[in-house]
Enzyme design. Sequence first.
Site, PDB file in Angstrom:
ATOM      1  N   HIS A 117       0.849  -1.193   0.000  1.00 41.89           N
ATOM      2  CA  HIS A 117       0.000   0.000   0.000  1.00 41.89           C
ATOM      3  C   HIS A 117       0.884   1.241   0.000  1.00 41.89           C
ATOM      4  CE1 HIS A 117      -3.864  -1.963   1.826  1.00 41.89           C
ATOM      5  NE2 HIS A 117      -3.338  -2.698   0.861  1.00 41.89           N
TER       6      HIS A 117
ATOM      7  N   GLU B 130       0.969   3.822   1.888  1.00 35.92           N
ATOM      8  CA  GLU B 130       1.466   4.193   3.206  1.00 35.92           C
ATOM      9  C   GLU B 130       2.660   3.341   3.621  1.00 35.92           C
ATOM     10  OE1 GLU B 130      -1.667   3.420   2.259  1.00 35.92           O
ATOM     11  OE2 GLU B 130      -3.119   4.154   3.728  1.00 35.92           O
TER      12      GLU B 130
ATOM     13  N   CYS C 256      -6.097   1.733   5.979  1.00 38.69           N
ATOM     14  CA  CYS C 256      -6.739   0.494   6.407  1.00 38.69           C
ATOM     15  C   CYS C 256      -6.115   0.055   7.744  1.00 38.69           C
ATOM     16  CB  CYS C 256      -6.536  -0.596   5.354  1.00 38.69           C
ATOM     17  SG  CYS C 256      -4.816  -1.148   5.200  1.00 38.69           S
TER      18      CYS C 256
ATOM     19  N   CYS D 121      -2.246  -0.525   7.562  1.00 42.69           N
ATOM     20  CA  CYS D 121      -1.485   0.714   7.479  1.00 42.69           C
ATOM     21  C   CYS D 121      -1.576   1.510   8.778  1.00 42.69           C
ATOM     22  CB  CYS D 121      -1.958   1.540   6.290  1.00 42.69           C
ATOM     23  SG  CYS D 121      -1.602   0.718   4.715  1.00 42.69           S
TER      24      CYS D 121
END
Length: 153
Positions: A57, A59, A87, A90
Amino acid sequence: MSVKADDSFWMRQAYNLALKAQALGEVPVGAVLVSAENQLLGRGWNQVLEKNDPSAHAEIIAIREAAAHIQNYRLLNTTLYVTLEPCCMCAGALVHSRIKRLVFATRDFKAGAAGSVHNLLQGYPLNHQVQVDEGYLQQDCALLLADFFKDRR
């Protein structure tokens, strides 16, 4: 520059990275991690398809790059700017890396972990809580995501 001007500037950088993810066919999310001195430490965009990695992701990539840059897994006194609410995975990385502040553009009402579905950043009994601010470039980022998923359907 004021904090508000800095937030707008850095969120625009994250948005540009989201466009990069979109161009690669990835969910258009971008992130930048910035020091208290307003220096870019890490940047990322979604790369789960490209890397065949469910943890790739925006992040996580920005956090990994920043940790490598400063040679420390603790990212004290930093701010993460991301185009979509993080999410659970993260959000956990933000807590464990001790990021001070999160600024996100738009909420994720299906998987958001900064208040929409879960609140993993400010809850008791965490040993670290992350300051959360939201809304910079909200309409632009929400539209980018909505258009991306509309085109997918």
